[in-house]
Design a protein around this motif. Structure first.
Motif, PDB file in Angstrom:
ATOM      1  N   VAL A 109     -28.507  -8.369  24.948  1.00 58.40           N
ATOM      2  CA  VAL A 109     -27.659  -8.044  26.087  1.00 58.40           C
ATOM      3  C   VAL A 109     -27.726  -6.538  26.346  1.00 58.40           C
ATOM      4  O   VAL A 109     -27.788  -5.735  25.407  1.00 58.40           O
ATOM      5  CB  VAL A 109     -26.206  -8.470  25.793  1.00 58.40           C
ATOM      6  CG1 VAL A 109     -25.231  -7.861  26.790  1.00 58.40           C
ATOM      7  CG2 VAL A 109     -26.097  -9.990  25.796  1.00 58.40           C
ATOM      8  N   LEU A 135     -26.836 -10.595  30.607  1.00 57.98           N
ATOM      9  CA  LEU A 135     -25.657 -11.062  29.878  1.00 57.98           C
ATOM     10  C   LEU A 135     -25.953 -12.371  29.161  1.00 57.98           C
ATOM     11  O   LEU A 135     -26.936 -13.061  29.464  1.00 57.98           O
ATOM     12  CB  LEU A 135     -24.480 -11.261  30.842  1.00 57.98           C
ATOM     13  CG  LEU A 135     -24.114 -10.084  31.746  1.00 57.98           C
ATOM     14  CD1 LEU A 135     -22.937 -10.468  32.641  1.00 57.98           C
ATOM     15  CD2 LEU A 135     -23.796  -8.837  30.919  1.00 57.98           C
ATOM     16  N   CYS A 136     -25.071 -12.748  28.238  1.00 58.28           N
ATOM     17  CA  CYS A 136     -25.143 -14.062  27.604  1.00 58.28           C
ATOM     18  C   CYS A 136     -24.906 -15.144  28.658  1.00 58.28           C
ATOM     19  O   CYS A 136     -24.327 -14.887  29.718  1.00 58.28           O
ATOM     20  CB  CYS A 136     -24.094 -14.178  26.496  1.00 58.28           C
ATOM     21  SG  CYS A 136     -24.372 -13.082  25.090  1.00 58.28           S
ATOM     22  N   CYS A 190     -17.962  -1.832  30.096  1.00 62.28           N
ATOM     23  CA  CYS A 190     -18.177  -2.727  28.956  1.00 62.28           C
ATOM     24  C   CYS A 190     -19.580  -2.569  28.378  1.00 62.28           C
ATOM     25  O   CYS A 190     -19.769  -2.615  27.154  1.00 62.28           O
ATOM     26  CB  CYS A 190     -17.926  -4.172  29.375  1.00 62.28           C
ATOM     27  SG  CYS A 190     -16.199  -4.540  29.799  1.00 62.28           S
ATOM     28  N   LEU A 191     -20.571  -2.363  29.239  1.00 59.43           N
ATOM     29  CA  LEU A 191     -21.924  -2.143  28.737  1.00 59.43           C
ATOM     30  C   LEU A 191     -22.039  -0.788  28.044  1.00 59.43           C
ATOM     31  O   LEU A 191     -22.742  -0.650  27.024  1.00 59.43           O
ATOM     32  CB  LEU A 191     -22.933  -2.235  29.891  1.00 59.43           C
ATOM     33  CG  LEU A 191     -23.136  -3.627  30.486  1.00 59.43           C
ATOM     34  CD1 LEU A 191     -24.054  -3.554  31.700  1.00 59.43           C
ATOM     35  CD2 LEU A 191     -23.712  -4.590  29.446  1.00 59.43           C
ATOM     36  N   ARG A 211     -28.477  -7.075  19.462  1.00 57.69           N
ATOM     37  CA  ARG A 211     -27.590  -7.506  20.546  1.00 57.69           C
ATOM     38  C   ARG A 211     -27.921  -8.896  21.080  1.00 57.69           C
ATOM     39  O   ARG A 211     -27.198  -9.438  21.913  1.00 57.69           O
ATOM     40  CB  ARG A 211     -27.636  -6.503  21.698  1.00 57.69           C
ATOM     41  CG  ARG A 211     -26.935  -5.209  21.415  1.00 57.69           C
ATOM     42  CD  ARG A 211     -26.898  -4.380  22.684  1.00 57.69           C
ATOM     43  NE  ARG A 211     -26.610  -2.985  22.429  1.00 57.69           N
ATOM     44  CZ  ARG A 211     -26.617  -2.054  23.366  1.00 57.69           C
ATOM     45  NH1 ARG A 211     -26.914  -2.398  24.620  1.00 57.69           N
ATOM     46  NH2 ARG A 211     -26.341  -0.799  23.078  1.00 57.69           N
ATOM     47  N   LEU A 217     -22.765  -8.876  18.262  1.00 58.94           N
ATOM     48  CA  LEU A 217     -22.091  -8.291  19.420  1.00 58.94           C
ATOM     49  C   LEU A 217     -20.580  -8.319  19.259  1.00 58.94           C
ATOM     50  O   LEU A 217     -19.888  -7.343  19.550  1.00 58.94           O
ATOM     51  CB  LEU A 217     -22.468  -9.071  20.683  1.00 58.94           C
ATOM     52  CG  LEU A 217     -23.644  -8.605  21.526  1.00 58.94           C
ATOM     53  CD1 LEU A 217     -23.851  -9.551  22.691  1.00 58.94           C
ATOM     54  CD2 LEU A 217     -23.432  -7.184  22.028  1.00 58.94           C
ATOM     55  N   LEU A 288     -19.360  -9.790  28.950  1.00 61.26           N
ATOM     56  CA  LEU A 288     -20.659  -9.926  28.292  1.00 61.26           C
ATOM     57  C   LEU A 288     -21.176 -11.357  28.316  1.00 61.26           C
ATOM     58  O   LEU A 288     -22.312 -11.610  27.907  1.00 61.26           O
ATOM     59  CB  LEU A 288     -20.574  -9.424  26.849  1.00 61.26           C
ATOM     60  CG  LEU A 288     -20.239  -7.941  26.669  1.00 61.26           C
ATOM     61  CD1 LEU A 288     -20.200  -7.574  25.191  1.00 61.26           C
ATOM     62  CD2 LEU A 288     -21.219  -7.051  27.422  1.00 61.26           C
TER      63      LEU A 288
END
Length: 682
Positions: A109, A135-136, A190-191, A211, A217, A288
């Motif tokens: 990610v 993202l996931c 967030c990133l 990641r 994570l 995420l």
């Protein structure tokens, strides 16, 4: 001229984000999920693209790591690596070429840069195409966070509001919270949290590679929510002194906290407590792409010496004492995240406990989990991470001791109190869902004379030891702020001889995570009880006794010690209860016809139930309903009613929440109200 030149690239922002369930996460950055293709369209100048002569090679970069792959006319055969497919069509005569890029379902990610190399027989050109966030993907069966139900994904990934449950196990209070993952800039924050983490700064390459794993994570994020070991988001404070920051009870959403942290160049925001830590982590994990929910454990044990026993001490008058490092929090809030656990073998996939509140260190840092809920239920104390600590939080025994001048007068054991209820927001509903049975097997039924009513606490006699009399406490009704509290003490004589008993009953204000403070009300009585007789003593605590003593938690520790003046035998009964604050009423006319892009009015009403005047600032907010916040000053005499009307214009369809909070001046009390509305397309 034979060379092919790239004029511009269309990242197909809206189409891709609709297909990837990422619409609203960013208005500037392409946001896609791993395991699902996204398309880009390249426009060339000069001659058209010729697939027989021209080669397109893509390069995706995450920091210094990169992968190169060529675009082909055939669909990719293996999902384990990056690939690109040139879309069929009249390519040979077109200056626009659309390519589908396939990210692997278990790739790291992060924020990627996309480069394009266009190669001919005797020339090549390189271009920086743009950037995208990967993202996931809980929609993809091959992703380790796959959640196989659309309603679950809607609730645990896309829902931007929820409820935090507080109070006590017998009187659960709902506190609205705005997760705010779709607010401008939250995705980027967030990133960047991952970039600020110690793991990234210590070894960038290792961090980027790891990641791909939601277990890794989640531990990075969990540690970064608190600031004990790093440049984390929140500073915890349980001292009662919040003058250089914000009282934890005044926060109403995650976005304000995340934005304040980023604006301060990543200095910790003052202050948080468990529900704030958990709610902010839930926001980050949903951004995420990891399904997450906030969970409350009522009567949560903090077992400092890991012996699965919590000791509580009272004096002979029923006052609770500060004599133990162990504690029982009336409630404690953590996060559950959904992921596969291939590192633990079969049977431990699913919900995992993650607790960002800094209590104990895990592998040297202040984080907790991910602990598989199934492993906690099965008491698999041998598994990583931190199962023994979480197991104690929901299963520890409570040893209660009455002492006088260092001498033990009485002891008891309670195996039912800790982990009384564990709950989270229900799917598609505002009500709490009881998930206790996912953490604990039902205990073996107690013997008939040990049964505990759901409305009363049994006498705290040592299990297996028969006392000559029993004592219990019972509230007549759930307490209401501003009203007198009525409760009864019931004494049952088990002997065939009469007894003369002395009653000591007292009430202490307390915070949710600590021992009580000083006694603010007490009563003492002498009573006679016949052989096998039952006596009921009714007490009342007037509002004037408790209104000025209670803290923002509005919690009371009520205890009675009954002493046999003949034998000096003592029996203790206790009850902890909360006094919920009144709520702000929010009403919307024709709430079944709320439409996007149309103005609607909401009416807010609050009556001051207290016997003193109150003043403060009321804030109204609602993601997707209001731009920013609406604030107004409030001053109310006892019994006065506030009525205000605000106008809101929904931006998109779906279930949304309006919430209001009234923060009192010079008081930790916060009055709240909320209303969920179903917005329909115009």
């Amino acid at each position: 001229m034979d060379e092919l030149n790239l004029k511009y690239v269309n990242l197909e922002l809206l189409t891709n984000q609709l297909n990837h369930e990422t619409q609203g996460l960013s208005s500037k950055t392409l946001v896609v999920r791993r395991g699902r293709p996204f398309k880009i369209t390249m426009h060339f100048s000069g001659r058209p693209f010729n697939p027989d002569r021209d080669v397109l090679v893509f390069k995706v970069l995450l920091g210094d790591l990169y992968v190169q792959f060529s675009a082909t006319l055939s669909k990719p055969q293996s999902p384990s690596g990056w690939s690109a497919e040139i879309q069929p069509g009249n390519i040979a005569h077109s200056q626009a070429v659309t390519v589908r890029i396939f990210p692997p379902p278990r790739f790291p990610v992060g924020l990627y840069h996309l480069h394009l190399h266009v190669l001919g027989q005797s020339w090549q050109h390189s271009y920086m195409v743009g950037e995208f966030a990967l993202l996931c993907n809980p929609w993809c069966p091959a992703d380790s966070v796959y959640l196989p139900n659309e309603d679950l994904r809607e609730e645990y990934v896309k829902n931007d509001f929820g409820f935090l449950y507080m109070g006590t196990a017998k009187n659960v209070e709902s506190r609205p919270w705005e997760f705010g993952q779709f607010e401008e800039g939250i995705l980027e924050i967030c990133l960047f949290l991952l970039q600020v983490s110690p793991q990234h700064r210590r070894n960038r390459k290792s961090d980027y590679l790891r990641r791909a794993d939601p277990v890794y994570l989640s531990r990075v994020v969990c540690a970064m929510i608190n600031c004990e070991d790093d440049r984390g988001i929140l500073k915890g404070n349980w001292s009662g002194d919040y003058r250089d920051g914000v009282h934890p009870s005044q926060w109403t959403g995650s976005a304000d906290i995340l934005k304040k942290w980023a604006k301060s160049q990543f200095n910790p925001v003052h202050y948080g407590q468990c529900w704030v830590f958990a709610a902010v982590m839930c926001t980050v994990m949903r951004v995420l792409g990891i399904p997450s929910r906030v969970v409350t454990n009522f009567n949560s044990a903090h077992d400092t010496n890991a012996n699965l026993v919590i000791e509580e001490f009272y004096d002979e008058m029923g006052k609770k004492l500060h004599k133990s490092q162990d504690s029982i929090w009336n409630f404690h809030v953590w996060v559950e995240c959904w992921m596969a656990r291939s590192d633990l073998g079969s049977g431990f996939d699913g919900w995992q406990v993650l607790d960002p509140t800094p209590q104990e260190r895990s592998e040297g840092i202040y984080c907790c989990g991910p602990s598989p809920v199934r492993g906690i239920k099965e008491r698999r104390l041998d598994l990583i991470y931190d199962i023994p600590f979480v197991y104690a939080e929901v299963n520890a025994d409570v040893h209660t001791v009455i002492v006088k001048n260092g001498r033990v007068l009485s002891q008891s054991v309670d195996k039912e109190r800790v982990g009384a209820i564990i709950c989270t927001k229900s799917l598609g509903s505002n009500l709490p869902q009881d998930v206790t049975d996912t953490y604990k097997y039902p205990r073996a039924p107690m013997r008939t004379n040990e049964t505990m009513s759901t409305r009363t606490r049994r006498s705290n006699s040592r299990l297996g030891v028969n006392n000559s009399f029993a004592v219990s406490l019972s509230l007549h009704k759930a307490p209401v702020a501003g009203e007198t509290i009525f409760f009864s003490v019931t004494v049952t004589n088990k002997d065939n001889v009469p007894k003369t008993l002395k009653e000591h009953v007292n009430a202490q204000a307390k915070e949710f995570n600590s021992s009580p403070l000083d006694t603010f009300w007490e009563a003492h009585n002498i009573l006679q009880i016949a052989p096998y007789g039952v006596k009921i003593i009714t007490h009342q605590i007037p509002h004037s006794s408790y209104e000025q003593m209670l803290l923002g938690d509005s919690l009371v520790n009520l205890a009675v010690v009954m002493q046999d003046l003949g034998s000096h035998e003592r029996v203790l009964a206790t009850e902890e209860f909360n006094i919920p604050n009144p709520q702000i009423s929010i009403q919307v006319a024709d709430d079944d016809s709320i439409l996007t892009k149309k103005e609607h009015d909401a009416r807010l009403v609050f009556r001051n139930p207290y016997h003193v005047a109150v003043s403060g600032v009321m804030t109204v907010m609602g993601a997707g309903l209001l731009e920013g916040k609406v604030q107004s000053n409030v001053y109310l005499q006892p019994g006065d009613v506030m009525e205000e009307t605000i106008t809101f214009t929904p931006k998109k369809a779906g279930t949304k929440m309006l919430q209001a909070s009234l923060v009192f001046t010079n008081s930790p009390v916060v009055i709240r109200g909320f209303l969920t509305v179903c917005v329909k397309p115009a």
